[in-house]
Design an enzyme around this catalytic site. Structure first.
Site, PDB file in Angstrom:
ATOM      1  N   HIS A 137       1.041  -1.841   0.028  1.00 43.92           N
ATOM      2  CA  HIS A 137       0.070  -0.271  -0.106  1.00 43.92           C
ATOM      3  C   HIS A 137       0.954   1.365  -0.116  1.00 43.92           C
ATOM      4  O   HIS A 137       0.628   1.858   0.052  1.00 43.92           O
ATOM      5  CB  HIS A 137      -1.275   0.331   1.015  1.00 43.92           C
ATOM      6  CG  HIS A 137      -1.875  -0.824   1.163  1.00 43.92           C
ATOM      7  ND1 HIS A 137      -3.054  -0.794   0.113  1.00 43.92           N
ATOM      8  CD2 HIS A 137      -2.304  -2.135   1.945  1.00 43.92           C
ATOM      9  CE1 HIS A 137      -4.064  -2.711   0.414  1.00 43.92           C
ATOM     10  NE2 HIS A 137      -3.146  -2.992   1.878  1.00 43.92           N
ATOM     11  N   GLU A 182      -7.128 -12.960   5.353  1.00 42.43           N
ATOM     12  CA  GLU A 182      -7.035 -11.796   4.765  1.00 42.43           C
ATOM     13  C   GLU A 182      -8.968 -11.879   4.267  1.00 42.43           C
ATOM     14  O   GLU A 182      -9.818 -10.445   4.078  1.00 42.43           O
ATOM     15  CB  GLU A 182      -6.823 -10.050   3.824  1.00 42.43           C
ATOM     16  CG  GLU A 182      -5.577 -10.761   3.891  1.00 42.43           C
ATOM     17  CD  GLU A 182      -4.375  -9.293   3.539  1.00 42.43           C
ATOM     18  OE1 GLU A 182      -5.235  -8.556   3.778  1.00 42.43           O
ATOM     19  OE2 GLU A 182      -4.239  -9.673   2.873  1.00 42.43           O
ATOM     20  N   ASP A 206      -8.520  -5.844   5.738  1.00 43.29           N
ATOM     21  CA  ASP A 206      -9.123  -6.726   4.499  1.00 43.29           C
ATOM     22  C   ASP A 206     -10.675  -7.911   5.119  1.00 43.29           C
ATOM     23  O   ASP A 206     -11.495  -8.366   5.292  1.00 43.29           O
ATOM     24  CB  ASP A 206      -8.288  -7.070   4.033  1.00 43.29           C
ATOM     25  CG  ASP A 206      -8.399  -6.425   2.618  1.00 43.29           C
ATOM     26  OD1 ASP A 206      -8.946  -4.955   2.574  1.00 43.29           O
ATOM     27  OD2 ASP A 206      -7.187  -5.974   2.792  1.00 43.29           O
TER      28      ASP A 206
END
Length: 263
Positions: free
Chosen positions: A50, A155, A181
């Site tokens: 990210h 996730e 997530d």
């Protein structure tokens, strides 16, 4: 290969199991990575899924962490061969692969990240991860297999359903819960205090530990972190330079505003 922890990262100097504690360096600053280790953390989280960190920066952060006696942990963008392999070659001792939902995906991570006979990691003797080829290459490959850890991130509900098969993959060190997530997959987006998130995460941790795997989580202090520790998690990433700096700077700004309002 780093000599900061020449043996198993999850064993202390006496050979007893230990918890590995890390903090995120979202800024990509080697200086802050070194500081985190000098403060007392064993590792730093290097964000590549990210964040803007590239492999050159990741290598510098790993080097800085090692200079202070710790090591780098890299979350790669995804499970591609080039990402897993390069993360190891720049010096990561722990590589976390996001969004792994099946045992087949986990096996692919091992193929990319372990030298034969465990996997099919690409041959290269010129990276810092294998000592730049200065030592016997076969010994360096054996040491690399022993001293690096591959984690897959759990996730989704699909990953939870397949957890036992994932934990059965040879060469896998463990799992790491991605609660953000996972909370979305469970239908309670962002609620880290949700009973469903906590129950699912801790169940995964217990199952992984029972299967002989390490289990970790990336989460801020709170009920989920407390429950994960109680469930037996032995790899903890909590907090980070950007996250922790925001409230401190807001407090400072408010204090300065107060000073400025005085006659």
């Amino acid at each position: 290969m780093s000599t900061s922890w020449p043996g198993d990262l999850f064993l202390d100097a006496r050979g007893a199991p230990r918890m590995v504690r890390g903090v995120a360096v979202y800024s990509g600053s080697p200086r802050l990575a070194e500081l985190a280790i000098r403060v007392g953390f064993e590792t730093v989280w290097i964000e590549m899924e990210h964040g803007p960190t590239d492999f050159a920066a990741a290598e510098a952060i790993c080097h800085a962490a090692e200079s202070a006696g710790g090591f780098g942990s890299i979350r790669v963008p995804d499970g591609q061969r080039c990402h897993v392999m390069r993360a190891l070659e720049v010096g990561a001792r722990i590589v976390v692969v996001p969004m792994v939902n099946t045992a087949d995906q986990a096996r692919q991570v091992i193929q990319y990240g372990k030298f034969p006979p465990v996997g099919q990691r690409g041959y290269n003797t010129r990276s810092r991860a294998v000592g730049f080829g200065l030592a016997d290459k076969c010994a360096a490959f054996v040491a690399a297999n022993r001293q690096t850890h591959l984690f897959v991130q759990i996730e989704t509900t699909e990953a939870v359903a397949n957890l036992d098969a994932i934990c059965g993959v040879e060469g896998l060190s463990g799992i790491l819960i991605g609660p953000g997530d996972l909370s979305m997959s469970l239908g309670c987006s962002g609620d880290m205090a949700s009973a469903r998130v906590i129950e699912t995460a801790t169940d995964c941790i217990r199952r992984a530990r029972a299967a002989g795997r390490h289990a970790g989580i990336l989460v801020a202090p709170g009920p989920l972190l407390t429950a994960a520790l109680e469930a037996g998690a032995d790899l903890i990433f909590s907090g980070g330079d950007i996250t922790d700096l925001i409230p401190r700077w807001r407090d400072l700004l408010n204090a300065l505003a107060g000073e400025g309002s005085r006659p």
